[in-house]
Enzyme design. Structure first.
Site, short mmCIF file in Angstrom:
data_model
loop_
_atom_site.label_atom_id
_atom_site.label_comp_id
_atom_site.label_asym_id
_atom_site.label_seq_id
_atom_site.Cartn_x
_atom_site.Cartn_y
_atom_site.Cartn_z
N ARG A 85 0.77 -1.31 -0.06
CA ARG A 85 -0.08 0.22 -0.01
C ARG A 85 0.86 1.40 -0.10
O ARG A 85 1.94 1.29 1.31
CB ARG A 85 -0.77 0.20 1.16
CG ARG A 85 -1.86 1.01 1.30
CD ARG A 85 -3.25 0.84 1.97
NE ARG A 85 -3.74 2.42 2.75
CZ ARG A 85 -4.27 2.70 2.82
NH1 ARG A 85 -4.79 1.94 4.04
NH2 ARG A 85 -4.91 3.81 2.59
N ARG A 95 -6.22 0.62 -2.73
CA ARG A 95 -5.41 0.33 -2.79
C ARG A 95 -5.10 -1.60 -2.30
O ARG A 95 -6.40 -2.50 -2.43
CB ARG A 95 -6.10 0.46 -0.48
CG ARG A 95 -6.77 0.14 -0.22
CD ARG A 95 -7.63 0.79 0.95
NE ARG A 95 -8.14 2.04 0.76
CZ ARG A 95 -8.31 2.77 1.53
NH1 ARG A 95 -8.18 2.84 2.65
NH2 ARG A 95 -8.59 3.97 1.01
N ASP A 98 -6.01 -2.32 3.52
CA ASP A 98 -6.52 -1.26 4.31
C ASP A 98 -7.16 -1.89 5.70
O ASP A 98 -7.38 -3.51 5.40
CB ASP A 98 -7.36 -0.50 3.98
CG ASP A 98 -7.97 0.68 4.86
OD1 ASP A 98 -7.04 1.00 5.11
OD2 ASP A 98 -8.80 0.97 4.66
N ASP A 100 -8.09 -1.40 9.76
CA ASP A 100 -8.72 -0.76 10.74
C ASP A 100 -8.45 -1.12 12.18
O ASP A 100 -9.02 -1.86 12.04
CB ASP A 100 -9.67 0.75 9.77
CG ASP A 100 -9.76 0.68 9.21
OD1 ASP A 100 -8.37 1.97 8.69
OD2 ASP A 100 -10.41 1.15 8.08
#
Length: 175
Positions: A85, A95, A98, A100
């Protein structure tokens, strides 16, 4: 099993081999010292903020880690970079992966570069649906469960469809 608190980590990928991106992220989170307790199904979702990009695969991993939230955030950001990324890419853009931090057993966390629960969690079916699959009774600030928060959203506006692939979910648990 590693000591520490439980975390719910959202994963998303929409370029390259999306399934491989999710699987490699889970492997890397485990290699960073977390115990992977469960992986949700993967869900295909349309992009939201920037719609001129491919569909995403999204999933949630429940992991236990001795790392503090800032330490785990640093670890998952390093994982994102290691998996390809571009940290300077466009906000909400395409991307390969990811990661989170959506929630953790420690409750809330507020810092300039990290807020837990994730500040937009209650607005995102692509995160709530897999989270509900793992732990439907998790409570958000304000007292609503993730299930109640998801029920308030317009399913037609945020299509979330279970996707299937023999590579997902990866074998679990592992550390």
């Amino acid at each position: 099993m590693s000591a520490g608190l439980g975390y719910w980590i959202g994963l998303g990928a929409n370029i390259g081999d999306r399934w491989d991106g999710l699987r490699r992220a889970v492997d890397a989170i485990a290699a960073a010292g977390a115990t992977i307790e469960a992986c949700s199904s993967a869900y295909e979702t349309a992009p939201r903020e920037r719609i001129d990009q491919p569909a995403f695969l999204n999933a949630v991993v429940r992991a236990r880690s001795p790392l503090t939230p800032p330490e785990l955030l640093a670890a998952v950001k390093r994982i994102e970079r290691d998996l390809g990324r571009d940290p300077g890419g466009p906000r909400f853009g395409p991307r390969v992966i990811d990661c989170d931090l959506l929630m953790w057993e420690g409750g809330g966390w507020e810092a300039p570069d990290l807020q837990i629960p994730h500040p937009r969690l209650a607005e995102r079916r692509f995160a709530l649906v897999p989270l509900i699959e793992l732990d439907p009774h998790l409570v958000l600030p304000g007292g609503a469960t993730v299930t109640e928060a998801e029920a308030r959203l317009d399913a037609a506006d945020q299509d979330v469809r279970r996707a299937r692939d023999p590579r997902w979910p990866p074998p679990a648990p592992r550390a």
